[in-house]
Enzyme design. Structure first.
Site, PDB file in Angstrom:
ATOM      1  N   THR A 215     -12.973 -12.150   8.376  1.00 27.11           N
ATOM      2  CA  THR A 215     -13.051 -11.164   7.180  1.00 27.11           C
ATOM      3  C   THR A 215     -13.914 -10.073   8.635  1.00 27.11           C
ATOM      4  O   THR A 215     -14.782 -11.067   9.118  1.00 27.11           O
ATOM      5  CB  THR A 215     -13.724 -10.714   5.941  1.00 27.11           C
TER       6      THR A 215
ATOM      7  N   HIS B 216     -11.438 -12.957  -1.626  1.00 26.64           N
ATOM      8  CA  HIS B 216      -9.717 -11.852  -1.616  1.00 26.64           C
ATOM      9  C   HIS B 216      -8.650 -12.580  -2.282  1.00 26.64           C
ATOM     10  O   HIS B 216      -8.241 -13.612  -2.110  1.00 26.64           O
ATOM     11  CB  HIS B 216      -9.872 -11.684  -0.530  1.00 26.64           C
TER      12      HIS B 216
ATOM     13  N   ILE C  91       0.536  -1.377   0.131  1.00 24.33           N
ATOM     14  CA  ILE C  91       0.618   0.216   0.206  1.00 24.33           C
ATOM     15  C   ILE C  91       0.796   0.563   0.220  1.00 24.33           C
ATOM     16  O   ILE C  91       0.649   2.490  -0.878  1.00 24.33           O
ATOM     17  CB  ILE C  91      -0.993  -0.430   1.040  1.00 24.33           C
TER      18      ILE C  91
ATOM     19  N   CYS D  23      -9.995  -2.522   2.811  1.00 24.66           N
ATOM     20  CA  CYS D  23     -10.201  -2.631   1.615  1.00 24.66           C
ATOM     21  C   CYS D  23     -11.683  -3.183   1.355  1.00 24.66           C
ATOM     22  O   CYS D  23     -12.113  -2.405   0.456  1.00 24.66           O
ATOM     23  CB  CYS D  23      -9.300  -3.269   0.818  1.00 24.66           C
TER      24      CYS D  23
END
Length: 493
Positions: free
Chosen positions: A355, A324, A146, A297
């Site tokens: 998640t 993912h 990132i 995200c």
């Protein structure tokens, strides 16, 4: 097919190439002189090649059912160049579509004066130069996946007078040739391709120069151990992309370093740290908040779509499953990992894991608190993920109605930066590498029957999320520009 017809195809192509080539100096001048960012249905035109400009026109058929003609957009750029515009984001694709509906009633210049009225005749060279000198210092704490994509965006935007300036990155020294290795990772990327520009290394002063941006590399073992003012950096926003410190106490250590004003976390915050999804709950933070998170995200990908659906159809409850891409948190081959299943080889397995995105939705959309469950499957692809939203709605609907509504959201709503829409039977995950919307609704995959709907949302979990981070930082720094065309203008209807 006759030779004459073949020649006509090629002649048409070369003519469109020539027009696209003529667009480039107009796009560049609007960007660098006026700080006007132009796009076509959300696809930025800055620093694009002739072919990429034509591809952006071609993409319009996914939205408007037919390809956008450069003969329609070129006159718009010419006219915008004459209007002495102030800084703005302007989508010339949407303007072209709107003008086609009123061209028999209104001249192009009169139409544009109405469509972008608030920024017409707002160009002021002295004010522009003064504005450029009032930059906001940005520091990237960490330089992983990132961090490096954030660096790419910040360097890219700096060319048009954007007032966010990447001044430094902070890392732990990894080797004697650490600086060259950091620069190399910024220069080359297996997923996102080569850096668009030039990168040089200043070994003596420990800095990376990317497209003229002088970025100091600071080596530190902790967030509270840096005096940024020694490097000419002050009142900086630190973007912590390490994922190590996530609560208010640990992130607060950044504020103990001299020269830091605020901290942004590129991960879900813990405890009292507010998670902001740009475009959704910006109103939940104030100037007094010195530490903010940008959630995950996945949360950023699904919340804008969920809000749009909630506002139009209502949501009783539902389940979210994210398919993912694997991340650095997983192992390349089977090895010990503190979390269940994540120790198994990421490139060789689908890995069922947890998640927090479904629960995190409630932070941004309190009305959905307790209404969503969620799970995740990590799959053997390095980037781009998909969220599947299985929803029970308050209001019965159809597939066509849902798709038309979400298409309109992507085109004309306040969520047009967050939500994109595509309708193609052939798109796959790699087609969305580099997509900077938070999420892209796949209209061909939508299922809707009565009060039940299933939505498929693609998202580049690196590029799209990084763009959301920059949107929040820009707003915090007071540097968000108006977007045109605005929602609700007469030409929309």
């Amino acid at each position: 097919m006759s030779q004459e017809q073949l020649n006509r195809y090629f002649s048409d192509w070369t003519q469109r190439e020539a027009i696209a080539e003529s667009m480039i100096p107009l796009i560049g001048r609007l960007y660098r002189r006026n700080n006007v960012v132009t796009s076509i249905y959300g696809r930025a035109l800055i620093n694009q090649s002739v072919i990429n400009i034509l591809k952006a026109h071609r993409f319009a058929r996914q939205i408007e059912a037919e390809e956008l003609d450069v003969h329609e957009t070129y006159p718009i750029l010419e006219a915008l160049d004459r209007l002495n515009l102030g800084q703005a984001h302007i989508d010339i694709g949407k303007l072209a579509s709107q003008y086609n509906r009123v061209r028999d009633e209104q001249s192009l210049e009169d139409f544009l004066r109405d469509a972008v009225g608030p920024v017409v005749d707002r160009y002021d060279e002295e004010a522009r130069q003064a504005s450029e000198s009032e930059t906001k210092d940005i520091v990237l704490y960490g330089f992983g996946r990132i961090g490096r994509y954030l660096a790419r965006i910040l360097v890219e935007k700096a060319g048009g007078g954007n007032n966010l300036r990447l001044r430094a990155i902070v890392v732990r020294r990894g080797a004697s040739n650490d600086l060259e290795k950091r620069a190399s990772l910024l220069r080359r990327d297996s997923v996102h391709g080569s850096f668009r520009g030039t990168i040089t290394v200043d070994e003596e002063n420990e800095a990376i120069i990317a497209n003229g941006n002088y970025i100091k590399v600071i080596y530190s073992d902790g967030p509270d151990q840096v005096d940024y003012t020694q490097h000419g950096i002050d009142n900086a926003i630190v973007i912590d992309n390490t994922g190590i410190w996530r609560d208010e106490e640990s992130l607060g250590r950044h504020l103990e370093s001299t020269g830091v004003s605020r901290v942004v976390l590129t991960a879900p915050g813990k405890g009292n740290v507010k998670d902001i999804v740009p475009g959704i709950n910006n109103q939940q933070y104030s100037d007094e908040d010195r530490i903010l998170g940008v959630a995950s995200c996945t949360t950023n990908a699904i919340v804008p779509v969920l809000k749009a659906i909630k506002d139009e159809f209502g949501i009783v409850d539902g389940h979210m499953e994210t398919v993912h891409a694997y991340t650095n948190d997983q192992n390349l081959i089977d090895n010990f990992h503190k979390s269940e299943r994540r120790g198994r080889s990421a490139p060789l397995n689908m890995v069922l894991t947890e998640t927090g995105a479904a629960k995190a939705v409630a932070k941004a959309l309190p009305d959905l608190n307790g209404k969503l469950t969620g799970n995740a499957i990590r799959v053997p692809t390095p980037n781009v993920s998909m969220a599947i939203l299985n929803l029970n709605l308050e209001k019965a609907t159809t597939r066509d109605e849902v798709n038309e509504y979400l298409r309109d959201v992507a085109l004309h709503s306040d969520l047009q930066k967050q939500v994109d829409y595509v309708s193609s039977p052939e798109v796959v995950s790699s087609d969305f590498v580099g997509a900077r919307h938070a999420g892209v609704v796949d209209g061909q995959a939508t299922i809707a029957n009565g009060n039940r709907a299933v939505l498929y949302v693609w998202y580049d979990n690196e590029a799209g999320y990084s763009a959301q981070v920059i949107r929040l930082v820009s707003e915090m720094a007071g540097m968000s520009f108006p977007i045109f065309p605005e929602r609700g203008t007469a030409a929309d209807h």
